[in-house]
Design an enzyme around this catalytic site. Sequence first.
Site, PDB file in Angstrom:
ATOM      1  N   CYS A 104       2.386  29.884  -1.720  1.00 20.65           N
ATOM      2  CA  CYS A 104       1.372  30.455  -0.843  1.00 20.65           C
ATOM      3  C   CYS A 104       1.507  31.976  -0.854  1.00 20.65           C
ATOM      4  CB  CYS A 104       1.580  29.921   0.586  1.00 20.65           C
ATOM      5  SG  CYS A 104       0.536  30.686   1.838  1.00 20.65           S
TER       6      CYS A 104
ATOM      7  N   SER B 247       1.596  33.983   1.479  1.00 23.37           N
ATOM      8  CA  SER B 247       2.523  34.462   2.512  1.00 23.37           C
ATOM      9  C   SER B 247       3.954  34.513   2.001  1.00 23.37           C
ATOM     10  CB  SER B 247       2.455  33.573   3.751  1.00 23.37           C
ATOM     11  OG  SER B 247       1.158  33.624   4.296  1.00 23.37           O
TER      12      SER B 247
ATOM     13  N   HIS C  45       4.131  37.726   0.295  1.00 20.62           N
ATOM     14  CA  HIS C  45       4.176  38.861   1.232  1.00 20.62           C
ATOM     15  C   HIS C  45       5.602  39.168   1.644  1.00 20.62           C
ATOM     16  CE1 HIS C  45      -0.007  39.474   1.479  1.00 20.62           C
ATOM     17  NE2 HIS C  45      -0.329  38.602   2.382  1.00 20.62           N
TER      18      HIS C  45
ATOM     19  N   HIS D 253       7.112  27.245   2.376  1.00 18.78           N
ATOM     20  CA  HIS D 253       6.836  26.688   3.708  1.00 18.78           C
ATOM     21  C   HIS D 253       5.754  25.624   3.661  1.00 18.78           C
ATOM     22  CE1 HIS D 253       3.990  29.958   3.050  1.00 18.78           C
ATOM     23  NE2 HIS D 253       3.163  29.330   3.849  1.00 18.78           N
TER      24      HIS D 253
ATOM     25  N   CYS E 116       0.220  23.774   4.748  1.00 15.43           N
ATOM     26  CA  CYS E 116      -0.219  25.137   5.068  1.00 15.43           C
ATOM     27  C   CYS E 116      -1.639  25.425   4.623  1.00 15.43           C
ATOM     28  CB  CYS E 116       0.715  26.194   4.482  1.00 15.43           C
ATOM     29  SG  CYS E 116       0.138  27.896   4.761  1.00 15.43           S
TER      30      CYS E 116
END
Lengths: 375, 376
Positions: A47, A49, A52, A68, A175
């Site tokens: 993902c 994120s 990031h 996650h 997610c």
Amino acid sequence: MSTAGKVIKCKAAVMWEANKPFSIEEIEVAPPKAHEVRIKIVATGICRSDDHVITGGLVMPFPIILGHEAAGIVESVGQGVTSIKPGDKVIPLFVPQCGECNSCLNTKSNLCSKNDIGSSAGVMPDGTTRFTCKGKAIHHFIGTSTFTEYTVVHESAVAKIDSAAPLEKVCLIGCGFSTGYGAAVQTAKVKPGSTCAIFGLGGVGLSVVMGCKAAGASRIIAIDINKDKFAKAKELGATDCISPHDFKKPIQEVLTEMTGHGVDYSFEAIGHVDTLTAALASCNMNTGVCVMVGVPPSGSVISIDPMLLLSGRTWKGTLLGGWKMRDCIATLVSSYLEKKFNSDVLISHTLPIAKVNEGFELLRAGKSIRCVLLF
Amino acid sequence: MATSGKVIRCRAAVAWAVGKPLSVEEVEVSPPKAGEVRVKIVATGICRTDDHVLEGCFPNVVFPVIPGHEGAGIVESVGEGVTSVKPGDKVIPLCLPQCGECSFCLNPESNYCLKSHVSEPQNLLPDKTSRFTCKGKQIHHFLWVSTFAEYTVMPEYAVAKIDVAAPLDKVCLLGCGFPTGYGAAINTAKVKPGSTCAIFGLGGVGLSVVMGCKAAGASRIIAIDINKDKFAKAKELGATDCISPHDFKKPIQEVLTEMTGHGVDYSFEAIGHVDTLTAALASCNMNTGVCVMVGVPPSGSVISIDPMLLLSGRTWKGTLLGGWKMRDCIATLVSSYLEKKFNSDVLISHTLPIAKVNEGFELLRAGKSIRCVLLF
């Protein structure tokens, strides 16, 4: 299982420090303590994120095991765990649901106060970690850490799912799919016949498209500067696909002209302050709803003309599509099995965990939607 | 009436240029054309927005102009084709019109008629001419209604008939301040019984928000202002707590979050300052909170926020005129006033003759008035 109560040595992709590639290492995973669950991860999605964290856009402590968005099988449970047993298929939840805090007791809320998103401590609720590697303690990532063959999570951060669920497909429900789909059906509550605009056609944006379609929107305008993303958007229900680079005027003016007065619902699934502002301005000035879905890098600031809101617009944000995760994940997986939505379309690549860095390269190059890593 | 079809000479408070005091002049008011209504204004409130006009921070205003937009009066004459009001009717001019034909008027959820000022400046009537002259010059309208004039002219869909028993010197506030604040609470936020609310700014609009939160059954109504003179009326109207940010070292949003555990369910900003707009947003519950922007910031303002404030789940919305479709709703609001369902009279702190209009604005700027009503 014979590993119950013992430390497990297994493979994991460790991020030792920011802006470095992942290192596939052998790590030690301690057994679950009271109210914890140890899970054998079967499949995990990549993902934005996670990326990031690597680039510093989402501040977390290093070294850390990221990931996650996953699905797996319970290997063992700690004392006091009653809702889950070894052998159960599960999805770990980066937004937990303890059932006791004000948020969990509020029917409208999904931000359980036991989450580790705000504090970014990178540890289990008791303040310690279950991972070591080369003698060092390795941090957890928002209560999940799924780029590892075995992980330990709190009981409130795991949901049992249908035993028929194909784990290499339903991991996305942890997610990306839920975030986008929920943004449309729960947060915006898109109405039948309405018009929608979605900025950003990655895994989350495409899930927003699916949600708008499921909600009966009459016009779904999909926006991305990468036209390779248009084919999947159309397959999933987009009626129009446009790129801001094809126009001289600002995209919000284009959208307002296309629809007369702006869309009923706009969604930003990228996390850039420019597109966040454009998305707000694209929805109807008096009745429009704009949903912020994408996570901007920490330290971002959005600046707007207050008249954009004063005229009547509604601007809202959402985490995990507004779903109370423990309640809703099992239902979403059942809906998947009943073919109520086709999240499989989001999977553009499948790779072994050893190729995790290649997976991230595909993401950064705009060549993948969801890459699923298998153990 | 005897004046029907003729130019009327009367008094009006004219703003000749930005930053100058109002000048009470003799103006000429032309008769209403087709589809227009000429109203004898009996009473008009002073609203902060009128002050923004005088300061030059209300967008697209053209000087010289007759401000005022919160008034009540009696129809003097009507132009051809007007059917919804007749001479002698008590009316409230509508600063937010309702043409009934545009896509917003046709949308039951919307009140933002496309004939309103943000879409199309209302400095002149729809035929692009003014009905006002003074000293040989054309004087512009403000939001068409220009209630600081003894006689004013507006399109039929910018005026609504009200109950003949209504006291015009009291219900003039229902032309703007009261419905804006009250509607922000009950229409825009839809405050639920038992919830917690915070209101930033205790002027006429903020106090009307307090009334709306109370009417909606909020269990806690926290009223915030740096001017503690405003607390007494806030308490009278239902505030359970009154606080001033100047009494705390920490930011007011932290104070409110601590007072309520997790932030309020609903926050309202009824001032129009970017700092308090941001504080109000941060004061509501991070996942389920709703923040309503009510106060009008000066044109050119920019609000800057940390996007995480929204991403965690907050809802931020704005509202004009409390979300009411004015032509549909004003008569009912006046009837509710007559049935004493709310006490908007508490907002009237001063009553002055129109000749003292500048004194009225001084009281507003000094923080000494809530609503000053001017009488003709």
